[in-house]
Write a protein that holds these residues in place. Structure first.
Motif, PDB file in Angstrom:
ATOM      1  N   ARG A 188     -24.795 -22.906 -92.462  1.00  0.00           N
ATOM      2  CA  ARG A 188     -23.669 -23.351 -92.163  1.00  0.00           C
ATOM      3  C   ARG A 188     -24.470 -24.892 -91.226  1.00  0.00           C
ATOM      4  O   ARG A 188     -25.474 -24.680 -90.607  1.00  0.00           O
ATOM      5  CB  ARG A 188     -22.826 -22.854 -91.346  1.00  0.00           C
ATOM      6  N   TYR A 189     -23.709 -26.134 -91.657  1.00  0.00           N
ATOM      7  CA  TYR A 189     -24.492 -27.344 -91.090  1.00  0.00           C
ATOM      8  C   TYR A 189     -23.543 -28.042 -89.684  1.00  0.00           C
ATOM      9  O   TYR A 189     -22.568 -28.206 -90.253  1.00  0.00           O
ATOM     10  CB  TYR A 189     -24.412 -28.666 -91.980  1.00  0.00           C
ATOM     11  N   ALA A 190     -23.990 -28.762 -89.667  1.00  0.00           N
ATOM     12  CA  ALA A 190     -23.224 -29.137 -88.072  1.00  0.00           C
ATOM     13  C   ALA A 190     -22.695 -30.910 -89.208  1.00  0.00           C
ATOM     14  O   ALA A 190     -21.881 -31.104 -88.226  1.00  0.00           O
ATOM     15  CB  ALA A 190     -24.202 -29.769 -86.872  1.00  0.00           C
ATOM     16  N   SER A 191     -23.356 -31.091 -89.613  1.00  0.00           N
ATOM     17  CA  SER A 191     -22.941 -32.413 -90.319  1.00  0.00           C
ATOM     18  C   SER A 191     -23.713 -32.790 -91.749  1.00  0.00           C
ATOM     19  O   SER A 191     -24.923 -31.960 -92.266  1.00  0.00           O
ATOM     20  CB  SER A 191     -23.488 -33.948 -89.526  1.00  0.00           C
ATOM     21  N   SER A 194     -27.609 -33.477 -92.084  1.00  0.00           N
ATOM     22  CA  SER A 194     -28.467 -31.924 -91.459  1.00  0.00           C
ATOM     23  C   SER A 194     -28.812 -31.514 -92.620  1.00  0.00           C
ATOM     24  O   SER A 194     -29.945 -31.060 -92.994  1.00  0.00           O
ATOM     25  CB  SER A 194     -27.630 -30.862 -90.251  1.00  0.00           C
ATOM     26  N   ALA A 230     -15.509 -27.961 -92.360  1.00  0.00           N
ATOM     27  CA  ALA A 230     -16.099 -27.283 -91.389  1.00  0.00           C
ATOM     28  C   ALA A 230     -14.980 -26.019 -90.925  1.00  0.00           C
ATOM     29  O   ALA A 230     -13.698 -26.132 -90.605  1.00  0.00           O
ATOM     30  CB  ALA A 230     -16.456 -28.832 -90.289  1.00  0.00           C
ATOM     31  N   ASP A 233     -15.705 -23.956 -85.510  1.00  0.00           N
ATOM     32  CA  ASP A 233     -17.113 -24.361 -84.473  1.00  0.00           C
ATOM     33  C   ASP A 233     -17.304 -25.760 -85.556  1.00  0.00           C
ATOM     34  O   ASP A 233     -18.428 -25.905 -84.335  1.00  0.00           O
ATOM     35  CB  ASP A 233     -17.769 -23.365 -84.298  1.00  0.00           C
ATOM     36  N   SER A 234     -16.085 -26.425 -86.039  1.00  0.00           N
ATOM     37  CA  SER A 234     -17.402 -28.002 -85.955  1.00  0.00           C
ATOM     38  C   SER A 234     -18.109 -27.862 -87.516  1.00  0.00           C
ATOM     39  O   SER A 234     -19.335 -28.363 -87.513  1.00  0.00           O
ATOM     40  CB  SER A 234     -17.590 -28.479 -85.119  1.00  0.00           C
ATOM     41  N   ARG A 235     -18.801 -26.919 -88.114  1.00  0.00           N
ATOM     42  CA  ARG A 235     -19.834 -26.484 -89.326  1.00  0.00           C
ATOM     43  C   ARG A 235     -19.506 -26.097 -90.170  1.00  0.00           C
ATOM     44  O   ARG A 235     -18.489 -25.492 -90.765  1.00  0.00           O
ATOM     45  CB  ARG A 235     -20.958 -25.585 -87.895  1.00  0.00           C
ATOM     46  N   THR A 236     -20.170 -26.880 -91.121  1.00  0.00           N
ATOM     47  CA  THR A 236     -19.459 -26.986 -92.855  1.00  0.00           C
ATOM     48  C   THR A 236     -20.422 -25.561 -93.115  1.00  0.00           C
ATOM     49  O   THR A 236     -21.652 -25.947 -93.736  1.00  0.00           O
ATOM     50  CB  THR A 236     -19.211 -28.213 -93.026  1.00  0.00           C
TER      51      THR A 236
END
Length: 279
Positions: A188-191, A194, A230, A233-236
């Motif tokens: 899982r990535y914040a953006s 990343s 995402a 929790d804003s992670r994709t």
């Protein structure tokens, strides 16, 4: 570079040298751990090992002499190995009793050739263990760019091998007792940036010839698409589909499939008896 080659060899070497200074090895480390688990089920000892596509090292086996080869000069130097292409002749036949390859076959031009060379480098009854990223990897990123470039899509992603085709490649290369299986690794990535950073650190960015530049508008659109996918929790989430290969260099001591027509009982008779017994 040959006209029929999928990847730019010079660019591949350059990208691997760039990655050596900021190596991100979590996917390959996961692969190596899984390869060690497979080795635990093998009772024999391996003395001469080839690490085919070694990055900076990482695969170790107590009591074995390990020869390491990588297409990048920096990785080869860091591993105390030699620089060379995985699909080009390098070692005499029957030089090793174990060949491992973790994290590189998905970017090799001639995968059947690389597997055939690995088989030839093995002694009779030698073992090949491989792991690489296969079909379904980066599904989220692919979808984001497909949406961002829907009108004029560019070739930004490598062709991928699925698990069934991987097993066929083992057979084509001459391995006995071929096995292929797949495991999904979720990250899982914040953006999107990343994810890009990890891909650069894995030397896993675009190696296709004449890559089309990535414009700001396309990048911004892809980044929005990634963010829209995402979790709360804003992670994709992104997928890495790891294909594992196991094959043995042929040897007379290995079990052989029964000769066609040698069965002493009829499958039809067995099924008929089973049906009658259930009535």
């Amino acid at each position: 570079m040959g006209e029929s080659e999928i990847f730019d060899r010079a660019l591949r070497r350059k990208r691997r040298d760039r990655a050596a200074s900021r190596y991100e090895g979590f996917v390959r480390e996961h692969m190596i751990e899984a390869l060690h688990e497979r080795l635990q089920g093998v009772t024999r000892q391996f003395r001469d090992v080839l690490d085919l596509g070694s990055f900076g090292g990482g695969f170790d086996l107590p009591g074995a002499t390990i020869t390491r080869l990588d297409a990048g000069q920096a990785f080869a130097a860091a591993a105390g190995g030699i620089q060379g292409e995985e699909d080009m002749p390098r070692f005499p036949d029957a030089s090793f009793d174990l060949v491992v390859s973790a994290g590189v076959l998905d970017s090799v031009n001639d995968v059947p050739g690389a597997l055939a060379l690995a088989r030839r480098a093995l002694r009779p009854d030698g073992l090949f263990l491989g792991a690489f990223l296969g079909a379904g990897t980066l599904a989220t990123l692919r979808a984001c760019f497909s949406a961002a470039e829907s009108e004029r899509p560019a070739a930004r992603f490598h062709p991928q091998i699925d698990v069934r085709a991987a097993g066929d490649l083992l057979t084509r290369a001459g391995f006995a007792l071929p096995v292929s299986d797949v495991e999904t690794l979720h990250v899982r990535y914040a953006s999107i940036f990343s994810l890009f950073r990890d891909l650069r650190g894995m030397a896993a960015t675009n190696l296709l010839p004449d890559p089309q530049p990535l414009g700001r508008a396309t990048l911004a659109s892809a980044a929005r698409e990634f963010a829209d996918r995402a979790d709360p929790d804003s992670r994709t989430p992104e997928r890495f589909e790891i294909i594992y290969l196991t094959g043995w260099a042929p040897d007379a001591s290995q079990p052989k499939p029964a000769r066609r027509g040698s069965a002493t009982a009829s499958l039809a008779d067995a099924l008929r008896a089973k049906r009658q017994g259930s009535e």
